[in-house]
Write an enzyme that holds these catalytic residues in place. Structure first.
Site, PDB file in Angstrom:
ATOM      1  N   GLU A 257       0.868  -1.181   0.000  1.00 12.60           N
ATOM      2  CA  GLU A 257       0.000   0.000   0.000  1.00 12.60           C
ATOM      3  C   GLU A 257       0.899   1.224   0.000  1.00 12.60           C
ATOM      4  O   GLU A 257       1.675   1.422   0.937  1.00 12.60           O
ATOM      5  CB  GLU A 257      -0.916   0.033   1.223  1.00 12.60           C
ATOM      6  CG  GLU A 257      -1.818   1.257   1.252  1.00 12.60           C
ATOM      7  CD  GLU A 257      -2.517   1.444   2.583  1.00 12.60           C
ATOM      8  OE1 GLU A 257      -2.723   2.607   2.980  1.00 12.60           O
ATOM      9  OE2 GLU A 257      -2.845   0.435   3.232  1.00 12.60           O
ATOM     10  N   CYS A 296      -3.889   7.533   4.857  1.00  8.24           N
ATOM     11  CA  CYS A 296      -3.652   7.108   3.472  1.00  8.24           C
ATOM     12  C   CYS A 296      -4.886   7.313   2.610  1.00  8.24           C
ATOM     13  O   CYS A 296      -4.779   7.440   1.385  1.00  8.24           O
ATOM     14  CB  CYS A 296      -3.254   5.629   3.444  1.00  8.24           C
ATOM     15  SG  CYS A 296      -1.791   5.254   4.419  1.00  8.24           S
TER      16      CYS A 296
END
Length: 523
Positions: A257, A296
């Site tokens: 990620e 994020c």
């Protein structure tokens, strides 16, 4: 100092080594903890996890491992007050922002405890039904999922020291796979304390959970072919991980990620004064300010019809003006600090980069801070930039500023909005606000190919929707392209990363024995 964050490997807390890293309070600058450098005994510690930890976990059924997760939750709940104190001192977060991390971790663990309990006391997961391989139907093939014969290494980001551990560890432990976590050093204290509490409580088998603080040196070198690796962090570090021999040559399964220029789209029907317009403005502000924009999934690009550009800019700026920023110990403060002075400098530098292309609509750098020394604290107020013509922009579609920063972008028509969202080159999430359900559905499908999650909001669900940036364990988390190409959570789908799929071929009678101790993975 007493607060030395020791490594825990091979079922033992290692002795203190020379201090290599110092953790500081991002508001006061005071030293709060220290760690050593490169960990000793990584090869032995990893092998201990693969053998002792793995054997103990996989001797249990899925139902028993689910009960184990419930016990972990009880340990975390018993120590909750200490976690909030650590988050305040180490991450500079307000009570509500700390809850996003701490309570989010417990919620995710609870979810997998309940999901795992529904699997029952079985040891095998069947993937689909059997396929016929012979004309007489006597010879068939059944796909099964079995836990990997290795460990799960987590290299985590600094923004979620609690949730970042447990959202990965919950499906891993439920799968029967031992965990080694390497938290980001700057905020490692909370992760370390949680691991220490769980280890002290004895609710997990020895070797099921290990931690390495400080340097990440040698971690990838200690991996073996059957291990799995999950990384959350920058795209630059992700490149190094993908090129390491463990991944490139030995096929260690890696979940990445990385950067994500998430967007939020305001529908053309959502004119100023409508409920959808107000929901959109509120959501953008929430995403800019929650954890000081250090998520994020935070909104980085706010896409709005060009004719509403000024109204949206004014509405967002007005709400941001009411956000007090500073020392989270002060009851009047709504938004705390960034995690470090280094991160503070990165954010200010990123604003300068964006400002070379976009207009500063609200410059948070000039806002007065509450109860802090500006030259010490890692605090900065939210900054909103804007570009009416997003077609000729480049930096805003390419550079993520990981803080309380967003850029307002104008679009001409719905197709243009979708095209601008795609220019993020792969994102974790995009959200769309409108009262037009038909258009929302069509747009969601158009966006799905470049986003891990598409979050649509109508006035009807305005009060119950879970939020653009909130990662719910029932939905997958991850995204294609720039976002890393990874995938986590998603209910039982989250277990897939920690299992190997194999095709068992044999007679009907042979394969029927699987049903005695199995559960269908795909319901």
């Amino acid at each position: 100092m007493n607060n030395y964050l020791r490594n825990y490997l091979s079922g033992t807390w290692q002795q203190n080594a020379a201090v290599a890293h110092t953790l500081t309070d991002p508001v006061t600058g005071e030293t709060i903890a220290v760690t050593g450098g490169r960990a000793e005994g990584l090869d032995e510690g990893f092998e201990f996890a693969r053998t002792r930890g793995s054997a103990a976990l996989q001797a249990l059924t899925y139902g028993q491992r689910a009960a184990m997760l419930s016990d972990v939750v009880k340990v975390l709940q018993a120590n909750r007050d200490a976690y909030y104190e650590i988050a305040l001192a180490n991450s500079g977060t307000t009570q509500s922002d700390s809850a996003v991390d701490i309570e989010g971790a417990a919620f995710t663990l609870n979810y997998y405890a309940k999901t795992g309990a529904a699997l029952g006391d079985v040891r095998v997961l069947l993937d689909g039904s059997a396929s016929i391989l012979s004309k007489d139907q006597l010879f068939q093939s059944q796909h099964v999922l079995t836990p990997v014969h290795g460990l799960a290494l987590f290299i985590n980001a600094f923004n979620f020291p609690a949730w970042g551990l447990w959202e990965k560890a919950a499906p891993a432990l439920l799968s029967g796979v031992p965990v080694v976590v390497k938290p980001a050093t700057v905020t490692a204290w909370l992760t370390h304390r949680m691991v220490a509490d769980v280890v002290a409580a004895g609710v997990l088998p020895v070797g099921a959970l290990s931690i390495v603080c400080g340097s990440s040196a040698g971690l990838l070198d200690a991996l073996k072919p059957f291990d799995v690796l999950s990384f959350t962090g920058s795209a630059d570090t992700a490149v190094q991980i993908r090129s390491h021999a463990a991944v490139a040559r030995h096929s260690v399964r890696a979940n990445i990620e990385a950067d994500s220029l998430n967007s939020a789209i305001l529908g053309e029907d959502a004119a100023p004064g409508t409920e959808a317009f107000d929901l959109y403005v509120k959501e953008v502000v929430r995403e800019m300010t929650t954890k000081s924009g250090q998520r994020c999934t935070a909104i980085r690009r706010a896409l709005v019809p060009t004719q509403y550009f000024d109204a949206v800019a004014e509405a967002i700026s007005s709400r941001l003006d009411a956000v007090t920023v500073g020392n989270p110990r002060n009851a009047d403060v709504r938004m705390g600090s960034l995690v470090s002075r280094e991160q503070y400098n990165n954010v200010l530098g990123g604003i300068n980069i964006l400002a070379g292309e976009a207009t500063l609509l609200r410059d948070g750098r000039s806002q007065a801070l509450v109860d802090v020394a500006p030259d010490i604290a890692a605090c900065t107020a939210p900054t909103l930039l804007g570009l009416r013509d997003a077609d000729h922009a480049a930096v805003v579609h390419d550079h993520e500023v990981f803080g309380p920063v967003a850029t307002l972008l104008g679009y001409r028509n719905p197709d243009h909005a979708v095209a601008l969202a795609h220019r993020g080159l792969g994102s974790l999430v995009t959200s769309v606000f409108s009262a037009d359900e038909s258009w929302l559905s069509k747009t969601a499908l158009a966006l799905a190919g470049s986003h891990g999650r598409v979050h649509t909001v109508t006035p009807e669900v305005g009060k119950v929707q879970t939020g653009h940036g909130n990662v719910m364990p029932a939905s997958i988390h991850g995204g294609p392209g720039r976002a890393g190409g990874g995938e986590e959570l998603g209910g039982l789908r989250g277990l897939g990363f920690y299992h190997r799929r194999s095709a068992l071929q044999g007679s009907v009678a042979t394969l029927q024995h699987l049903a005695v101790d199995s559960h269908s993975f795909r319901n």
